[in-house]
Scaffold this motif. Sequence first.
Motif, mmCIF file in Angstrom:
data_model
loop_
_atom_site.group_PDB
_atom_site.id
_atom_site.type_symbol
_atom_site.label_atom_id
_atom_site.label_comp_id
_atom_site.label_asym_id
_atom_site.label_seq_id
_atom_site.Cartn_x
_atom_site.Cartn_y
_atom_site.Cartn_z
ATOM 1 N N GLY A 1 93.628 -15.283 24.481
ATOM 2 C CA GLY A 1 94.861 -16.336 24.401
ATOM 3 C C GLY A 1 96.077 -15.761 24.385
ATOM 4 N N THR A 2 96.162 -14.411 24.702
ATOM 5 C CA THR A 2 97.858 -14.107 24.725
ATOM 6 C C THR A 2 97.733 -13.027 25.912
ATOM 7 N N ASP A 3 98.979 -12.568 26.306
ATOM 8 C CA ASP A 3 98.997 -11.653 27.650
ATOM 9 C C ASP A 3 99.067 -10.260 27.320
ATOM 10 N N GLU A 4 98.857 -10.061 25.775
ATOM 11 C CA GLU A 4 98.888 -8.692 25.190
ATOM 12 C C GLU A 4 97.736 -7.937 25.379
ATOM 13 N N LYS A 5 97.859 -6.783 25.630
ATOM 14 C CA LYS A 5 96.979 -5.631 25.859
ATOM 15 C C LYS A 5 96.912 -4.401 24.668
ATOM 16 N N ARG A 6 95.875 -4.080 24.228
ATOM 17 C CA ARG A 6 95.877 -2.954 23.345
ATOM 18 C C ARG A 6 94.937 -1.878 23.634
ATOM 19 N N ASP A 7 95.322 -0.555 23.450
ATOM 20 C CA ASP A 7 94.535 0.499 23.704
ATOM 21 C C ASP A 7 93.486 0.481 22.783
ATOM 22 N N LEU A 8 92.241 1.036 23.310
ATOM 23 C CA LEU A 8 91.007 0.988 22.607
ATOM 24 C C LEU A 8 90.784 2.829 22.507
ATOM 25 N N VAL A 9 90.644 3.132 21.043
ATOM 26 C CA VAL A 9 89.982 4.650 20.797
ATOM 27 C C VAL A 9 88.816 4.706 19.764
ATOM 28 N N LEU A 10 88.253 5.843 19.700
ATOM 29 C CA LEU A 10 86.916 6.015 18.876
ATOM 30 C C LEU A 10 87.398 6.993 17.772
ATOM 31 N N LEU A 11 87.534 6.471 16.571
ATOM 32 C CA LEU A 11 87.757 7.080 15.459
ATOM 33 C C LEU A 11 86.433 8.022 15.110
ATOM 34 N N PRO A 12 86.586 9.485 15.306
ATOM 35 C CA PRO A 12 85.318 10.240 15.052
ATOM 36 C C PRO A 12 84.542 10.200 13.886
ATOM 37 N N LYS A 13 85.462 10.068 12.650
ATOM 38 C CA LYS A 13 84.853 9.699 11.389
ATOM 39 C C LYS A 13 85.725 9.054 10.447
ATOM 40 N N VAL A 14 85.005 8.213 9.607
ATOM 41 C CA VAL A 14 85.680 7.484 8.421
ATOM 42 C C VAL A 14 85.215 7.706 7.349
ATOM 43 N N ALA A 15 85.644 8.547 6.267
ATOM 44 C CA ALA A 15 84.604 8.738 4.993
ATOM 45 C C ALA A 15 85.353 7.686 3.958
ATOM 46 N N ILE A 16 84.370 7.259 3.318
ATOM 47 C CA ILE A 16 84.775 6.671 1.860
ATOM 48 C C ILE A 16 84.231 7.360 0.795
ATOM 49 N N GLY A 17 84.780 8.547 0.020
ATOM 50 C CA GLY A 17 83.852 9.185 -0.656
ATOM 51 C C GLY A 17 83.086 10.016 0.209
ATOM 52 N N LYS A 18 81.732 9.979 -0.396
ATOM 53 C CA LYS A 18 80.509 10.776 0.228
ATOM 54 C C LYS A 18 79.761 9.934 1.382
ATOM 55 N N VAL A 19 80.369 8.629 1.772
ATOM 56 C CA VAL A 19 79.932 7.855 2.802
ATOM 57 C C VAL A 19 80.718 7.924 3.976
ATOM 58 N N GLU A 20 79.951 8.363 5.169
ATOM 59 C CA GLU A 20 80.676 8.387 6.361
ATOM 60 C C GLU A 20 80.187 7.594 7.593
ATOM 61 N N LEU A 21 81.288 6.805 8.180
ATOM 62 C CA LEU A 21 80.919 6.333 9.662
ATOM 63 C C LEU A 21 81.372 7.100 10.616
ATOM 64 N N ALA A 22 80.516 7.278 11.399
ATOM 65 C CA ALA A 22 80.804 7.994 12.759
ATOM 66 C C ALA A 22 81.174 7.121 13.871
ATOM 67 N N ASN A 23 81.949 7.467 14.569
ATOM 68 C CA ASN A 23 82.124 6.525 15.932
ATOM 69 C C ASN A 23 82.542 5.048 15.546
#
Length: 518
Positions: free
Chosen positions: A303-325
Amino acid sequence: MSARPWVSFRPAPAVAGRDANSEHAMRPSPTHPRIRRSLLCAVALAAVVGCGKNKAGSKAPGAAVDLEAKAAEAKKAARVGSLVELANQDLQNGRYVSAAKRAEEALAENPQSADAYAVLGAARWRAGDFAGSTEAFEKALEFDATNFGAIVGLGRNLQAAGKLEEAIEVQDRLLAKEKDQVDPMLRKLRSLYALVRPDEAIPLLDNIFKFLPADDPELPVVQAYAAFLRALEGKGKMLERTGEKGTTDAGIDARLGLKHGLAVVGGEPVRAVFLELREEAIVDPGLVKKLGLEKLGEVAMAGTDEKRDLVLLPKVAIGKVELANVPALVQPLGDYEPLLGEIPIILGRQAMHALGRITFDFRGRSLTVEPSSDAAPEGASEVPLLMLDMKVALAPAVPISIDGSDHRFFVYFGGVYQGTAAISKKHYLKSGHLPREIDDPEDPEAGLKMVYLDKVRVGDLELAGGGGLVLVNEPPDAMLGQVLGLAGFELGGYLNYAVLNDLRVTYDLPAGKAFVAR
């Protein structure tokens, strides 16, 4: 194969008499109710002309009875088909109460009409009756396992309740039989996008583009999904979760509806805002540069002309829980710094669904992440949590009741109005109040009437009374109007962050549940 209802679950181009967001009719097929009704009448006529005689030309015993029974059956089928067709027309024109009534009349004639149940499910969804809608769609599939309207409708309901895998399985049931149907393909795509499964989604996207018209209003959204997912192809499993339980601090800004906690991203401590209103994660360009993240592609925002780059965060950790990619769109987030004291990242529905159960103890200022579970946390009240799909955004919803009434209705979970809740005029009156109680609103232009709510019940938890608002306009406000227009589901107001600030609130998106406790 049973007749296919004239029900679709995606917007159509504007047509005289309805707006662009109304449910629209699909192209009639030979099994459409109107055509089928004509065929049934023709069959009945042929039976009268060519059946019921023996070789000598005299009537066989019981032939008159058989002819009468066949004629009665044909008339009954024609009545049911006519009622289903009229119910679909009512749906197209926004008359969901009339649509439900006609569908129920059809079911009184034929309790095994899958088409009538499918239309009833669509009408109940429009009315904000999630349980009734789901029940009707499931009933339709008992009588016709590949009923088009019921499968697409049930898929939407399952997605709203967080059952993304099950929604895929239901659409595959129809696609195995009718592989070129766009609506079930789009419904399946939404699940794959939320789960971030590019390798499964890309072949599906290729097929969708073969059949989706160039002027279809869904096209910009599908193109954005395609750019996002194609950039992730071959990059391994997305949002891979490790660790059982993680804890960190928690905060809330009730004025703006911001829930946040400390995370570690690529080894860097950063505040994470949990924003289930959007699908994707967002990261600031400064953090992208600091972590040296590679640009994978560009996504044109629908719905817009705006473009955004896409990147991959290697890891996001909340305490001892991690999300990779963790895939993330790049966008400046400096406006959050005055509110949070730093520039955050934003975790959307994709990441929150992958994390599982997220508990915000706002009073104790702690956040806990655990695997999803159907079991309620100790001392917590359970309610259904729906994530209503508005194409480019999501609306979280839970059911409440007010002032001791038995009338229960879904509201937006996390409003920013002042007071405990803001209730639409319709549902305030349905909760036992009188019209004169909301005369002379304090803000006539915005349609706001101040009231005192004696009780607000969320599941089994009864919140203390306090100030609230009645939204007397129609639609009640712009956001609820958008939810109705884009998700096709009626919400009756808001449960505000002001009251959540004193509670322990658990979001379990995969289970489709929220839990609240003092």
